[in-house]
Design an enzyme around this catalytic site. Structure first.
Site, short mmCIF file in Angstrom:
data_model
loop_
_atom_site.label_atom_id
_atom_site.label_comp_id
_atom_site.label_asym_id
_atom_site.label_seq_id
_atom_site.Cartn_x
_atom_site.Cartn_y
_atom_site.Cartn_z
N THR A 101 7.99 -0.46 3.51
CA THR A 101 8.69 -1.48 2.74
C THR A 101 7.88 -2.75 2.53
O THR A 101 6.99 -3.07 3.34
CB THR A 101 10.01 -1.85 3.46
OG1 THR A 101 10.66 -2.93 2.78
CG2 THR A 101 9.75 -2.29 4.89
N TYR A 125 14.71 -5.01 10.51
CA TYR A 125 14.43 -3.87 9.62
C TYR A 125 12.94 -3.78 9.31
O TYR A 125 12.32 -2.72 9.47
CB TYR A 125 15.24 -4.00 8.34
CG TYR A 125 14.78 -3.08 7.23
CD1 TYR A 125 15.06 -1.72 7.28
CD2 TYR A 125 14.06 -3.58 6.14
CE1 TYR A 125 14.62 -0.87 6.26
CE2 TYR A 125 13.63 -2.73 5.13
CZ TYR A 125 13.91 -1.39 5.20
OH TYR A 125 13.47 -0.55 4.20
#
Length: 277
Positions: A101, A125
């Site tokens: 990501t 995350y």
């Protein structure tokens, strides 16, 4: 070539499955309830039994805000699960394809982020995804890690689906004007991934559509193309007071993968328009 896909009910996995079915590729696809990547014994046994040439990991815990209080779940899937896949892939000499990501970056750079830039995630995350990258690089030599951003496709876990749901209930939508990245379609990710596999590439690359946008610009463009007549108000990221801190600027360059494959990846606006049409 035989493929094994994890996270089969997610939007990216569904794009791969649709493509493989259309082309007649050999593959096995497992949703979480059939193959939980955090269960080492199950992962190891399944991969040893199927013996895929390529493992495509579409499993992910991507509830960014929930990860702040459920960090054990984020690390269980995004870190430990990835390690389990890497160990199992090494055992049968399979290639592992994994998706990370743009949230591994802190947003302080002026300019496009490249693969050489130092990650510094702001939330749990992002940290869990970065540790997953580290495990793959430690365990394997034959791997592809693609950092992707603002992914959308057929499914409910994306910004565009949420936009339409909000539009059904609200006349005015407040969208962040100071948060920038690259909207990237699952179709683009699948096309570039398979080309990279065909060319035998390995290593870490950024895989996005071209250009960049704020969430506000993305929402405006989507509503214009869809003919949705709602007022979109330019808000600030800070107005939402979300649990997880997000980078305001996480725009990644796709130059490395584009040059390696000799391709030009479509601009995000062109891709969005093409998919809606």
């Amino acid at each position: 070539m035989k493929f094994l896909i994890t996270g089969a009910r997610g939007q990216l996995a569904r794009e791969f499955i649709s493509y493989f079915q259309e082309k007649g590729y050999g593959f096995a696809a497992f949703p979480k309830d059939e193959l939980d990547v955090s269960d080492f014994e199950k992962v190891y046994q399944t991969i040893k039994e199927i013996k895929p040439d390529i493992i495509i990991n579409c499993s992910a815990y991507n509830q960014v805000d929930l990860a702040e209080k459920e960090k054990h779940l984020a690390y269980k899937v995004n870190t430990i699960g990835v390690y389990n896949l890497a160990i199992s892939a090494r055992e049968i000499k399979a290639k592992l394809v994994h998706y990370s990501t743009d949230y591994v970056f802190d947003g302080t750079k002026t300019g496009f982020y490249t693969e050489e830039d130092q990650p510094n995630p702001l939330n749990e995350y992002g940290k869990s995804k970065l540790f997953g990258e580290f495990f793959i690089q430690e365990v394997l030599e034959n791997y592809l890690i693609f950092r992707v951003s603002w992914v959308y496709g057929k499914g409910t876990q994306n910004f565009l689906y949420k936009l339409e749901e909000w539009a059904k209930k609200q006349e005015v939508l407040k969208i962040a004007v100071d948060e920038f990245s690259v909207p990237t379609s699952t179709r683009t990710i699948v096309e570039v991934t398979l080309k990279a596999l065909d060319e035998g590439l390995t290593g870490l690359s950024h895989l996005t559509n071209s250009g960049y946008a704020s969430r506000y610009e993305w929402a405006k463009e989507y509503f214009k193309l869809k003919g949705i007549n709602k007022l979109i108000y330019p808000a600030l990221q800070a107005d939402f007071n979300l649990p997880a801190k997000r980078p305001k600027w996480s725009v990644m360059s796709n130059e490395k993968i584009s040059k390696a494959l000799g391709i030009t990846i479509r601009d995000w606006r062109e891709e969005l328009k093409s998919l809606i049409r």
